[in-house]
Design a protein around this motif. Structure first.
Motif, short mmCIF file in Angstrom:
data_model
loop_
_atom_site.label_atom_id
_atom_site.label_comp_id
_atom_site.label_asym_id
_atom_site.label_seq_id
_atom_site.Cartn_x
_atom_site.Cartn_y
_atom_site.Cartn_z
N THR A 65 0.83 -1.21 0.00
CA THR A 65 0.00 0.00 0.00
C THR A 65 0.86 1.25 0.00
OG1 THR A 65 -1.76 -1.12 1.20
CG2 THR A 65 -1.76 1.27 1.31
N PHE A 66 0.48 2.20 -0.86
CA PHE A 66 1.11 3.52 -0.88
C PHE A 66 0.02 4.58 -0.78
CE2 PHE A 66 4.48 1.16 -3.10
CZ PHE A 66 5.63 1.73 -2.57
N ILE A 67 0.34 5.66 -0.10
CA ILE A 67 -0.50 6.86 -0.10
C ILE A 67 -0.08 7.70 -1.30
CG2 ILE A 67 -0.98 9.03 1.11
CD1 ILE A 67 -2.38 6.64 2.39
N VAL A 68 -1.08 8.22 -2.02
CA VAL A 68 -0.82 9.07 -3.19
C VAL A 68 -0.80 10.52 -2.73
CG1 VAL A 68 -1.60 9.76 -5.48
CG2 VAL A 68 -2.02 7.41 -4.68
N LEU A 69 0.32 11.19 -2.98
CA LEU A 69 0.45 12.61 -2.69
C LEU A 69 0.42 13.39 -4.00
CD1 LEU A 69 3.48 12.59 -0.19
CD2 LEU A 69 1.05 12.28 0.35
N LYS A 73 0.74 20.05 -4.49
CA LYS A 73 0.22 20.44 -3.17
C LYS A 73 1.23 20.13 -2.06
CE LYS A 73 -3.93 19.72 -1.72
NZ LYS A 73 -5.18 19.01 -1.33
N TYR A 74 1.89 18.99 -2.18
CA TYR A 74 2.89 18.57 -1.20
C TYR A 74 4.03 19.59 -1.13
CZ TYR A 74 6.93 15.75 0.38
OH TYR A 74 8.06 15.28 1.01
N GLY A 84 -0.69 17.01 1.31
CA GLY A 84 -0.58 16.52 -0.06
C GLY A 84 -1.38 15.27 -0.35
N MET A 85 -1.95 14.63 0.68
CA MET A 85 -2.66 13.36 0.49
C MET A 85 -3.90 13.52 -0.39
SD MET A 85 -2.62 11.67 4.33
CE MET A 85 -3.74 10.32 3.90
#
Length: 198
Positions: A65-69, A73-74, A84-85
């Motif tokens: 699993t990865f969080i998309v940033l 925004k980040y 940024g999420m």
């Protein structure tokens, strides 16, 4: 998944980072949405259950699993991951008979981030990671009948329908990772860079 616990992937418009404890509160807020629950076929969890889920997924060798940033925004917010999420992307290695097959899932949870190509880029980056790091040869995706944007996106990428379930109201798609397909994924995920996370 332990193997991606220290992995950060940087693409053109996005950055993928491991799902960490500090991401859970924002993720939990997303998953209160009935729309997202329907699109992801998820049951609502309380906050404590969400923290437990994050921890169990981190330790599970079959869940990547990865969080998309959103990269823009980040960076605008001083490299603040929470600001940024925008979603998450997953590979589930749940076929015991074929460890080189994985199921992919993508969720762009922030409405303002949809329609910008972040979902498509996340899928391409995750497939490239799956090919190069996990040695995948096939990728599947299960998408609800009502999720027309995802169906269209996966078909445009080259996934082909292999079955339908009226019980679960979802379509299963599959992509065979031929050498030609791998080259296309590599081209469509550029620029792509893996760095150590923290």
């Amino acid at each position: 998944m332990k193997c991606n616990a220290n992995t950060k992937i940087t693409g053109c418009k996005l950055i993928l980072v491991p799902y960490e404890k500090e991401h859970v509160l924002r993720y939990h807020e997303w998953m209160k949405s009935e729309e997202l629950q329907t699109l992801t076929a998820s049951e609502p969890l309380n906050l404590e259950e969400e923290y437990q889920m994050q921890q169990s997924w981190r330790e599970d060798d079959n869940k990547c699993t990865f969080i998309v940033l959103d990269k823009e925004k980040y960076e605008e917010n001083g490299n603040n991951e929470i600001d940024g999420m925008v979603g998450d992307v997953n590979l589930f290695l749940n076929d015991e008979d074929n460890p080189s097959t994985a199921e992919i899932e993508i969720m762009i949870a922030e409405p303002a981030a949809r329609g910008k190509g972040l979902g498509k880029e996340a899928v391409y980056c995750m497939m490239r990671y799956g090919i190069e790091e996990l040695k995948l040869t096939h990728i599947t995706a299960k998408i609800g009948y009502s999720n027309k944007p995802s169906i269209k996106m996966f078909m445009n990428i080259g996934f082909q329908e292999i079955s339908r379930s009226d019980v679960f109201e979802e379509i299963t798609f599959k992509l065979n990772l031929t050498e030609d397909r791998k080259e296309r994924i590599k081209a469509c995920s550029a620029p792509y860079r893996i760095d150590r996370y923290r």
